[in-house]
Design an enzyme around this catalytic site. Structure first.
Site, PDB file in Angstrom:
ATOM      1  N   LYS A 120     -12.512  -1.341 -11.896  1.00 55.04           N
ATOM      2  CA  LYS A 120     -13.965  -1.345 -12.066  1.00 55.04           C
ATOM      3  C   LYS A 120     -14.376  -2.007 -13.372  1.00 55.04           C
ATOM      4  O   LYS A 120     -15.477  -2.554 -13.467  1.00 55.04           O
ATOM      5  CB  LYS A 120     -14.500   0.078 -12.057  1.00 55.04           C
ATOM      6  CG  LYS A 120     -14.027   0.915 -10.898  1.00 55.04           C
ATOM      7  CD  LYS A 120     -14.695   0.543  -9.605  1.00 55.04           C
ATOM      8  CE  LYS A 120     -14.141   1.376  -8.469  1.00 55.04           C
ATOM      9  NZ  LYS A 120     -14.874   1.245  -7.245  1.00 55.04           N
TER      10      LYS A 120
HETATM   11  C1  LIG Z   1      -8.541   3.220  -8.084  1.00 50.73           C
HETATM   12  C2  LIG Z   1      -9.349   2.759  -6.932  1.00 50.73           C
HETATM   13  N1  LIG Z   1      -8.745   2.094  -5.948  1.00 50.73           N
HETATM   14  C3  LIG Z   1      -9.426   1.654  -4.884  1.00 50.73           C
HETATM   15  C4  LIG Z   1     -10.785   1.895  -4.744  1.00 50.73           C
HETATM   16  C5  LIG Z   1     -11.488   1.339  -3.540  1.00 50.73           C
HETATM   17  O1  LIG Z   1     -12.273   0.233  -3.909  1.00 50.73           O
HETATM   18  P1  LIG Z   1     -13.538  -0.187  -3.019  1.00 50.73           P
HETATM   19  O2  LIG Z   1     -14.464   0.946  -3.086  1.00 50.73           O
HETATM   20  O3  LIG Z   1     -14.069  -1.398  -3.667  1.00 50.73           O
HETATM   21  O4  LIG Z   1     -13.034  -0.387  -1.641  1.00 50.73           O
HETATM   22  C6  LIG Z   1     -11.461   2.597  -5.744  1.00 50.73           C
HETATM   23  C7  LIG Z   1     -12.902   2.901  -5.672  1.00 50.73           C
HETATM   24  O5  LIG Z   1     -13.619   2.651  -4.784  1.00 50.73           O
HETATM   25  C8  LIG Z   1     -10.728   3.019  -6.868  1.00 50.73           C
HETATM   26  O6  LIG Z   1     -11.347   3.638  -7.863  1.00 50.73           O
HETATM   27  N1  LIG Z   2     -14.040   4.519  -5.830  1.00 54.00           N
HETATM   28  C1  LIG Z   2     -15.313   4.315  -6.381  1.00 54.00           C
HETATM   29  C2  LIG Z   2     -16.430   4.679  -5.446  1.00 54.00           C
HETATM   30  C3  LIG Z   2     -17.672   3.918  -5.764  1.00 54.00           C
HETATM   31  O1  LIG Z   2     -17.401   2.588  -5.525  1.00 54.00           O
HETATM   32  P1  LIG Z   2     -18.275   1.354  -5.979  1.00 54.00           P
HETATM   33  O2  LIG Z   2     -17.279   0.259  -6.074  1.00 54.00           O
HETATM   34  O3  LIG Z   2     -19.278   1.160  -4.930  1.00 54.00           O
HETATM   35  O4  LIG Z   2     -18.912   1.643  -7.300  1.00 54.00           O
HETATM   36  C4  LIG Z   2     -15.355   5.063  -7.703  1.00 54.00           C
HETATM   37  O5  LIG Z   2     -14.344   5.115  -8.346  1.00 54.00           O
HETATM   38  O6  LIG Z   2     -16.357   5.589  -8.076  1.00 54.00           O
END
Ligand SMILES: Cc1ncc(COP(=O)(O)O)c(C=O)c1O
Ligand SMILES: N[C@@H](CCOP(=O)(O)O)C(=O)O
Length: 465
Positions: free
Chosen positions: A112
């Site tokens: 993120k």
């Molecule tokens: C460590 C981790 N891996 C994978 C994901 C999945 O990513 P996305 O939500 O973009 O599919 C998240 C959060 O959503 C995450 O925090």
């Molecule tokens: N796994 C995410 C969930 C929110 O996902 P986002 O990519 O839409 O912000 C988290 O860690 O909060």
């Protein structure tokens, strides 16, 4: 470049307006009106560029001159200057054709940070130019919250409110949200799960009076700029492995579908991608959907990869929009079905289009633990449970003699309990987070009710409700 809503009933916006809007006013998600594309020659020219240079090349068409090049470059340099690895997102080889793309070298140890550090600077810049302020509301299953709080803490023009599921995030994740001393930061533990948090955020956006009064803005991947910034590492990694002159496959640990959707966009922009593989944990709604054509919510189960404990996968709407030939009426019908009955059926033609682009697989908690143990034994590499989900599914979907990149979305130290139980190793937090568990916490516990959350935001934002 203009941005349109997947539901077709919100105004078309330019980049800066879409950035501040977050969710479209019709409840849809903004997407570019058309996909910019790069020729093979242009992609080849990315070889030897720094991460920051590739970022500028890939992002420019989306920003479309609304922020001048010099300012955009400076923001990119500053954002990725916060990363602890000079390559920003390095590749590690763990097998003859198996690679891990490490996306956890930012301040809060999850992928993120890649988008959030840039997003905070972009928003700050646009708000300052316009003489505006914003109240940011976000939902997190654990990682988005910490990354957003780190990126926005202390910023003069924004107040940030992060909703996380009470007692359902790891202790490190919680403290990354609750130990900030910045006055503009507010962590809220919601008595519910991530989907409740996300629904509350969307409900605040859909409450037009509240949205306007508080000048709401969003930092979840419902915000197009989050996806945009995540496209870059598909290009840097593919080019490092011989792209565009050979096709690369990617497996992505998936929850809200933002990260893998960024890979889909990279492909649309001309990057030769072989397989795009969705990896889910026991919360396997996406894997089931690809198999059956029915998107059907079931209860969320708590797993060792809590950030992926999600049922309502927001960005899947962006994919449906593409699969239905960008027909907003169809998306409105599907989303209404989801709201009414918690499910919808994907029509045959759209399902075929989705299956052409994606594969999907699931890893149970047992398989995740085994993958952590075996990967350590065979390669000496320590995986976090989210990445292990990806590595397990990647192995089932790899093609011989064809590179498969698994996105490493978090550092193992964020999930020490699951990692220790599978590997015997207690992964250490890096020096800047070493005292994290001793810091004082500050957060509010709230019921999952719109009125309660709005009242809290209204009282504490510097834009008074
Ligand atoms: C460590 C981790 N891996 C994978 C994901 C999945 O990513 P996305 O939500 O973009 O599919 C998240 C959060 O959503 C995450 O925090
Ligand atoms: N796994 C995410 C969930 C929110 O996902 P986002 O990519 O839409 O912000 C988290 O860690 O909060």
């Amino acid at each position: 470049m203009k941005y349109i809503s997947t539901r077709g009933e919100a105004p078309t916006l330019g980049f800066c307006d879409a950035l501040l809007a977050g969710l479209a006013s019709d409840g849809g998600l903004y997407v570019p009106k058309e996909w910019p594309s790069f020729s093979k020659k242009q992609i080849r020219a990315m070889r030897g560029m720094t991460y920051q240079q590739v970022a500028f090349t890939v992002l420019s068409p989306f920003v479309n001159g609304e922020i001048d090049d010099k300012t955009l470059k400076a923001m990119i340099d500053e954002a990725y200057g916060t990363f602890r690895h000079p390559a920003v997102a390095p590749l590690v080889q763990t097998g003859p054709d198996a690679f891990i793309l490490e996306l956890f070298h930012g301040t809060t140890l999850a992928f993120k940070d890649v988008a959030m550090q840039l997003l905070a600077r972009l928003m700050d810049h646009v708000l300052a130019e316009r003489g505006q302020r914003a109240t940011i509301v976000g939902a997190t299953s654990g990682d988005t919250g910490g990354a957003a709080i780190d990126a926005f803490a202390g910023r003069e023009r924004t107040d940030i409110f992060i909703l996380f599921p009470h007692e359902k995030v790891s202790p490190v994740q919680q403290r990354q949200m609750t130990t900030s001393s910045a006055a503009n930061v507010h962590a809220i533990a919601v008595k519910g799960n991530f989907d409740d948090c996300q629904n509350l955020v969307k409900a605040m956006f859909n409450d037009m009076g509240f949205r306007e009064k508080m000048q709401l803005s969003g930092v979840n991947s419902i915000n197009w700029a989050r996806i945009m910034a995540q496209i870059v590492y598909y290009f840097t990694s593919a080019v490092a492995l011989g792209g565009p002159d050979r096709k690369i496959s990617f497996t992505v640990p998936t929850g809200n579908f933002g990260d893998i959707f960024a890979g889909f966009v990279a492909k649309r922009m001309g990057l030769p991608v072989d397989r795009l593989v969705i990896a889910t944990n026991d919360n396997d709604i996406l894997a089931r959907t690809l198999k059956t054509g029915r998107y059907e919510m079931r209860g969320v189960v708590a797993t060792t990869s809590p950030s992926m404990d999600i049922q309502i996968s927001s960005n899947f709407e962006r994919l449906l929009f593409e699969a239905y030939g960008r027909e907003p009426a169809a998306i409105r019908t599907l989303m209404e079905g989801l709201k009414q009955s918690g499910a919808f059926e994907i029509e045959e033609k759209a399902l075929k289009a989705i299956r052409k682009e994606f594969r999907a697989g699931r890893a149970t908690q047992k398989q995740v633990a085994k993958t952590i143990t075996e990967t350590l034994e065979k390669t000496g590499y320590l995986l976090d449970p989210h990445t292990a989900t990806g590595v397990f599914v990647a192995a089932k979907n790899a093609r011989p003699a064809s590179p498969m990149v698994t996105l490493a979305t978090a550092h193992p130290a964020k999930f020490p309990a699951a990692v220790k139980s599978a590997s015997g190793i207690d992964p250490a937090l890096p020096s800047w987070l070493a005292d994290m568990m001793q810091r004082e916490e500050r957060f509010e516990i709230l019921d999952p009710e719109l009125a309660t959350v709005e009242a809290f935001v209204g009282q504490h934002s510097r834009i008074r409700g």
